[in-house]
Design a protein around this motif. Sequence first.
Motif: not given
Ligand SMILES: Nc1ncnc2c1ncn2[C@@H]1O[C@H](COP(=O)(O)OP(=O)(O)OP(=O)(O)O)[C@@H](O)[C@H]1O
Lengths: 435, 237
Positions: B42, B46-48
């Motif tokens: 987490s 990934k989402t980014t």
């Molecule tokens: N809109 C935003 N503003 C500030 N920080 C963000 C934003 N979106 C994501 N982050 C930060 O960027 C990093 C990557 O986030 P992301 O959502 O891509 O992770 P992820 O792998 O999708 O996590 P998860 O498995 O929880 O969905 C994290 O540290 C998150 O806190």
Amino acid sequence: MIGVDLMIAGRNLARHTRRNLFLGGALAAVTALLVLLGALTAGMESAMMQSATTLMTGHVNVGGFFKITSGSAAPLVSQYPRVLETVRARVPEVDYVTVRGRGWAKAVSEHVSMDLVLAGVDVAHEPTFRKVLHVVEGDLEALSQPGTVLLFEGQAERLKVKVNDVLTLSAPTARGVNNTADVRVAAIARNVGLLSAFSAFIQADTLRQLYGLSPATTGAIHLYLRDPKDAPRVAARLRTALAEAGYRVMEPEAQPYWMKLMQTVPSEDWTGQKLDVTTADDEMGQFKQFILALRVVTGLLVVILMVVVVIGILNTLAIAIRERTREIGALRAIGMQRRKVLWLFVLETALLGLLGTGAGVAVALAVAGAVNAAGIALPEAVQVFLAQERLRFLLDPGAIATDALVLAAVAVLAAVFPARRAARLKPVTAMHHVG
Amino acid sequence: MSIVSVEHVSKDYMLGKTVVPALRDVSLAVGKGEFLSIAGPSGSGKTTLLNLVGCVDTPTAGRVIVAGQDTARLSERALTELRLRTIGFIFQSFNLVSVLSVFQNVEFPLLLQGGQTRKERAERVLALLDAVGIAEHARHRPSELSGGQRQRVAIARALVTRPALVLADEPTANLDSETGGNIIDLMKEMNRRDGTTFIFSTHDPKVMAHASALVRIEDGRIASREDLDAARLAGGR
Ligand SMILES: Nc1ncnc2c1ncn2[C@@H]1O[C@H](COP(=O)(O)OP(=O)(O)OP(=O)(O)O)[C@@H](O)[C@H]1O
Ligand SMILES: [Mg+2]
């Protein structure tokens, strides 16, 4: 696509029944108020102008003033048959012409006295007189006999006279002495609002005798046109034509003749005869101003209420956009353009606006119809003020449609700003927003 | 020829005055027809990454090329067009339009595209609803369906435009593991049938196992990339 858009908009409205009912209801109430106040004003105006253009003024009038000394004035047109020739030659739009004496006298009965504005009429040549006047006692035909007068109910009551009773009229002549004449009440007519408060009708020759005037002298020539809208053009043409024919013609001024008689003309430095061409609007100027003031007040009231509705729309849409952030984001992600998001919110409000104003119009029509059918009599004091005896709404489809569309358009305009915010939402919010 | 090419991409988020680096110098190429899984803890990014590939966000540095187009050079309008015609989205929380029926939800992207008759649209929508096994619910609203059923609708909506690329951010996270398994099977079947490229993120090892390739992200960097199909072949399966 438009079908689906409408469906989305309609169903989104239906999803929040309570707040949209409230908003639509407010819009309906404002619409109904606007329509009803507008119809009431129009009713007053139409009732007033209808009776006024028969009793007080033609569509166009050729009146005038005669001054023996520069400090005095009498509302006269001398040698009127010659003036009438010019009028007939130059106004092909005319439907019919009447000739009216103008005067002012104190009426004295056995008990009391009151001031009356007198119009000298020749009933035989007044085609619409009997349509406007409702004679409740006596006979309109009797007014063609010399030495007769027609009073309105209110005046008869004040003077405590009935048909065939005799009144004494006392009037100042142009030479400054008071003449008197005894006249018999030929008929009593139902009140017609403000007009009947102070004006009465007298047989034309009797008025001439009262003032010691020749048969070729009258107060004014009333022109009734086939289309009353031609009045300003006809008036302008007549001024030129009469001036060309050698008459001295006064500058146009939007005031009733009796105001000119009391205020402006006696202080002007000239003697002899001048003609004055006026329109019905000029003669009824003060009443028109009253109507205008009423419309301004109505408009202000509606603007204030509309501000409240607009705030409601801004709020409701802000809530709706917050609730639907993720949905909007998802739709943007799958390829919906910003314009389309804007359109959907605007459409939703337009739908609400049309439903709200539509309901408002329906309510207003129902209320107006019921009130008109019931024929609610107004209290006497209000009657004089409103220039009509019964509460009557005049419903003009064009004006009503305009009211409804303008209010709906205001609602839609109010929606554009929050909708633009929705359209600018980034599609990322579809993923991030946890709702 | 890859359908997605991510070149030296970084993405920073501003959190107040502090900079949060979500992706750091990520490069990744995805070939046509891949069934690629992105895994990672987490907050790893990934989402980014999916947002950048899906043209719903822009990188701080680097280039994202989708279907041969450099996304940085496209206007907002053109990006929206690209999403509409080339990319399908499946969201973790389904994100269906609640006031439209299942049929209308799936038909919606076709309406946005325009240019098809009602009959053509209906044929395509019904065929897809049938393929995802939800045809009998065509007239229902999303709120009348279970989570697994809603995700099937979302898959049908993502595929109805026959996109070259489908992105799915944790498509099974809101579903129980059996339903999740079914959804992945369904996506895999669509991938095989039409050759549609799928990129999906997941935490679930059982889901990753279905992928043709597995990309692991840690702390905003690509930690590894495994070609699972090749491994399977090498393992004699
Ligand atoms: N809109 C935003 N503003 C500030 N920080 C963000 C934003 N979106 C994501 N982050 C930060 O960027 C990093 C990557 O986030 P992301 O959502 O891509 O992770 P992820 O792998 O999708 O996590 P998860 O498995 O929880 O969905 C994290 O540290 C998150 O806190
Ligand atoms: Mg994530």
